[in-house]
Design a protein around this motif. Structure first.
Motif, PDB file in Angstrom:
ATOM      1  N   THR A  64       0.965  -1.288   0.158  1.00 14.04           N
ATOM      2  CA  THR A  64      -0.110  -0.136  -0.016  1.00 14.04           C
ATOM      3  C   THR A  64       0.779   1.398   0.027  1.00 14.04           C
ATOM      4  O   THR A  64       0.291   2.355  -0.091  1.00 14.04           O
ATOM      5  CB  THR A  64      -0.898  -0.011   1.376  1.00 14.04           C
ATOM      6  N   LYS A 108      -1.047  -1.997  -4.487  1.00 10.39           N
ATOM      7  CA  LYS A 108      -1.943  -0.780  -4.479  1.00 10.39           C
ATOM      8  C   LYS A 108      -1.460   0.665  -4.574  1.00 10.39           C
ATOM      9  O   LYS A 108      -2.109   1.422  -4.034  1.00 10.39           O
ATOM     10  CB  LYS A 108      -2.870  -0.928  -3.023  1.00 10.39           C
ATOM     11  N   SER A 114      -6.735  -1.167  -9.201  1.00 12.86           N
ATOM     12  CA  SER A 114      -8.066  -1.151  -8.700  1.00 12.86           C
ATOM     13  C   SER A 114      -9.110  -1.998  -8.888  1.00 12.86           C
ATOM     14  O   SER A 114      -9.066  -2.692  -9.728  1.00 12.86           O
ATOM     15  CB  SER A 114      -8.628   0.390  -9.120  1.00 12.86           C
ATOM     16  N   THR A 135     -12.523   0.638  -5.105  1.00  9.40           N
ATOM     17  CA  THR A 135     -11.248   1.119  -4.299  1.00  9.40           C
ATOM     18  C   THR A 135     -10.509   1.749  -5.541  1.00  9.40           C
ATOM     19  O   THR A 135      -9.729   0.883  -6.553  1.00  9.40           O
ATOM     20  CB  THR A 135     -10.400   0.004  -3.883  1.00  9.40           C
ATOM     21  N   LEU A 156      -7.389   3.454  -7.267  1.00  8.95           N
ATOM     22  CA  LEU A 156      -5.939   3.414  -6.727  1.00  8.95           C
ATOM     23  C   LEU A 156      -5.089   3.909  -7.702  1.00  8.95           C
ATOM     24  O   LEU A 156      -5.735   3.689  -8.948  1.00  8.95           O
ATOM     25  CB  LEU A 156      -5.249   2.025  -6.395  1.00  8.95           C
TER      26      LEU A 156
END
Length: 195
Positions: free
Chosen positions: A48, A73, A96, A100, A102
């Motif tokens: 992340t 991500k 993504s 969500t 991203l």
């Protein structure tokens, strides 16, 4: 054994010992392993953080474990000499999902094994681009992939553009070796082998 998702934050590199790209789910080919416990029904590792990295590590699943192995991500994340095999879902996902959004540009994969997964070996897509937005999983490079014996496609490419793929081996998958979407734009492929 792990029972919850490992989250790799910004600028963090998780580096194991030895080369973890052998095609041997759980055998001596993997000196450094992260193994999902059989009761775990969640993602194994999530990158992340901006410029986060995994190197020389295998992410594996015990029998009956659910979900996928690795999900990238963030921008400029890299996986080098990494295996993600034996998962109920996808071995490695970049991009993504519908709920969500991203930004995952500038990703880098080198010497990757994603084999014997329940769905796809590697799945690269910005699913939010399906609703008319621009894809945000671009300018990536994938060098050397062993994407065999998956329950879906070896390499599934959705909405993305201007990525480069070099020497991808994607054989003996239930689906396609390499599967392109109508939203896979301006990508370059050099060498490789599929059937």
């Amino acid at each position: 054994l792990i029972s919850s998702t490992i989250d790799v934050k910004e600028g963090v590199a998780v580096i194991g010992e030895g080369n973890s790209t052998a095609f041997s789910n759980g055998s001596q080919g993997y000196p450094t392993r992260i193994t999902k416990k059989s009761t775990m029904n969640a993602l194994g590792v999530s990158l992340t953080g901006f410029r986060s990295k995994l190197e020389n590590i295998a992410v594996l699943s015990q029998s009956c474990a659910g979900d996928s192995g690795i999900w990238v991500k963030a921008n400029y994340c890299s996986l080098v000499s990494v295996a993600s095999s034996g998962h109920a879902g996808v071995g490695i996902k970049i991009g993504s999902e519908a709920a969500t959004a991203l930004n995952c540009n500038g990703w880098y994969l080198e010497r990757i094994t994603a084999a014997q997964n329940g769905t796809h070996g590697v799945y690269i897509a910005d699913v939010t681009a399906l609703s008319g937005g621009a894809a945000n999983v671009n300018a990536g490079v994938f060098v050397g992939g062993d994407l065999r014996s998956n329950g879906g496609d070896g390499l599934l490419l959705g909405a993305q553009m201007r990525n480069t793929f070099i020497n991808i081996l994607a054989e003996n998958n239930t689906g396609y070796g390499i599967h392109y979407s109508s939203l896979t734009l301006e990508c370059t492929f050099i060498g490789g082998d599929t059937n």
